[in-house]
Design a protein around this motif. Structure first.
Motif, PDB file in Angstrom:
ATOM      1  N   HIS A  71      -4.485   9.584 -17.783  1.00 21.43           N
ATOM      2  CA  HIS A  71      -3.077   9.207 -17.691  1.00 21.43           C
ATOM      3  C   HIS A  71      -2.385   9.341 -19.040  1.00 21.43           C
ATOM      4  N   GLU A  97     -12.969  10.557 -13.960  1.00 23.24           N
ATOM      5  CA  GLU A  97     -11.767   9.792 -14.291  1.00 23.24           C
ATOM      6  C   GLU A  97     -10.533  10.393 -13.636  1.00 23.24           C
ATOM      7  N   GLN A 100     -10.584   9.413  -9.892  1.00 20.79           N
ATOM      8  CA  GLN A 100     -10.168   8.034  -9.678  1.00 20.79           C
ATOM      9  C   GLN A 100      -8.665   7.870  -9.858  1.00 20.79           C
ATOM     10  N   PHE A 101      -8.102   8.581 -10.821  1.00 21.66           N
ATOM     11  CA  PHE A 101      -6.662   8.489 -11.051  1.00 21.66           C
ATOM     12  C   PHE A 101      -5.880   9.053  -9.861  1.00 21.66           C
ATOM     13  N   LEU A 103      -6.876   9.328  -6.728  1.00 20.96           N
ATOM     14  CA  LEU A 103      -7.037   8.455  -5.565  1.00 20.96           C
ATOM     15  C   LEU A 103      -6.103   7.250  -5.652  1.00 20.96           C
ATOM     16  N   ARG A 104      -5.915   6.724  -6.848  1.00 22.40           N
ATOM     17  CA  ARG A 104      -4.980   5.607  -7.011  1.00 22.40           C
ATOM     18  C   ARG A 104      -3.539   6.076  -6.829  1.00 22.40           C
ATOM     19  N   ALA A 105      -3.214   7.226  -7.423  1.00 27.54           N
ATOM     20  CA  ALA A 105      -1.831   7.712  -7.370  1.00 27.54           C
ATOM     21  C   ALA A 105      -1.420   8.098  -5.960  1.00 27.54           C
ATOM     22  N   ASN A 107      -1.802   6.535  -3.346  1.00 23.17           N
ATOM     23  CA  ASN A 107      -1.355   5.348  -2.616  1.00 23.17           C
ATOM     24  C   ASN A 107      -0.040   4.788  -3.141  1.00 23.17           C
ATOM     25  N   PHE A 108       0.575   5.449  -4.114  1.00 24.60           N
ATOM     26  CA  PHE A 108       1.856   4.978  -4.619  1.00 24.60           C
ATOM     27  C   PHE A 108       2.918   5.155  -3.532  1.00 24.60           C
ATOM     28  N   GLU A 126      -2.633  15.037  -2.392  1.00 20.58           N
ATOM     29  CA  GLU A 126      -3.425  15.190  -3.604  1.00 20.58           C
ATOM     30  C   GLU A 126      -4.282  16.450  -3.520  1.00 20.58           C
TER      31      GLU A 126
END
Length: 244
Positions: A71, A97, A100-101, A103-105, A107-108, A126
């Motif tokens: 990030h 890394e 993981q970033f 996968l989190r993004a 869901n924004f 994604e």
């Protein structure tokens, strides 16, 4: 084919005294946290008045970049034209890394689909090759779910020699641009994006909209598909057979 743009650099010079990211980078370098990193493009002097980090030698900058997370590298690459040219997050960050970033993004809320209202949107998706969240018009609605690769890691399309060692792999979602670069989209493929726009791939692996462009201006390859008639996508018939 329209160029798929990445992050748009900031036009104003960076003020390092107000940048928490640059302070973090400099402090990480002072602590001696180093790792192997690659600066993929030639160094170009920053326009105007460069910030102190841009004036450092390339080896010191690579040490600093290697200590940043994915990030932070993305944010740094958008601060100026200089860092947009010299910092490519996908080549510097750890793959786990980046996964993981993304996968989190994904869901924004800004990437969620919008089914209600006058302007419905399928949402953003994604890509697990370039590790970016991208627009739905950059993804094939019927992408490959599996691929065959050889022992060198290259994608095999068509017949396979009995002496060739191959392995089948399952594919996660990938954008059209990464599919062209990785060989997952071959010449003469017909693609339909998640927004319903149709494209075809020419021999030089460029993407052209159909039916707006039926001949590649680069390699002069012609579109192997006719227009849709009665809901059926018919292959293009050679002129000699059509006149017979």
């Amino acid at each position: 084919m329209a160029t798929i743009s990445g992050f748009v650099p900031h036009n104003r010079p960076v003020k390092p005294r107000k940048s928490k990211l640059l302070k973090k980078a400099v402090s990480a370098a002072a602590d001696g946290e180093t790792a192997a990193a690659v600066e993929p493009k030639n160094e170009v002097s920053a326009p105007g008045r460069p910030c102190p980090l841009a004036r450092l030698p390339g080896e010191i900058r690579r040490m600093i970049f290697s200590s940043l997370d994915y990030h932070s590298l993305i944010r740094l690459s958008t601060t100026s034209r200089f860092f947009h040219r010299t910092v490519v997050p996908r080549t510097l960050a750890d793959p786990l890394e980046m996964l993981q970033f993304v996968l989190r993004a994904a869901n924004f809320p800004q990437h969620w689909p919008k089914e209600k209202g006058s302007n419905p949107h399928p949402g953003n998706f994604e890509c697990y090759i370039c590790f970016r969240i991208r627009s739905p018009d950059l993804f094939d609605a019927n992408q490959l779910q599996q691929a065959i690769i050889d022992d060198q890691g290259y994608v095999i399309r068509g017949n396979v020699s009995p002496d060739t060692k191959v392995v089948g792999v399952s594919l996660r979602r990938f954008c059209i641009e990464c599919g062209l670069l990785a060989g997952l989209h071959a010449p003469s493929d017909s693609l339909t994006t998640k927004t319903g726009v149709e494209f075809w791939v020419c021999k030089c692996r460029k993407l052209w909209p159909r039916p707006a462009v039926l001949m590649c201006p680069v390699c002069c390859d012609t579109c192997p598909f006719r227009l849709r008639k009665h809901g059926i996508l018919a292959p293009k018939v050679p002129e000699a057979a059509a006149l017979a």
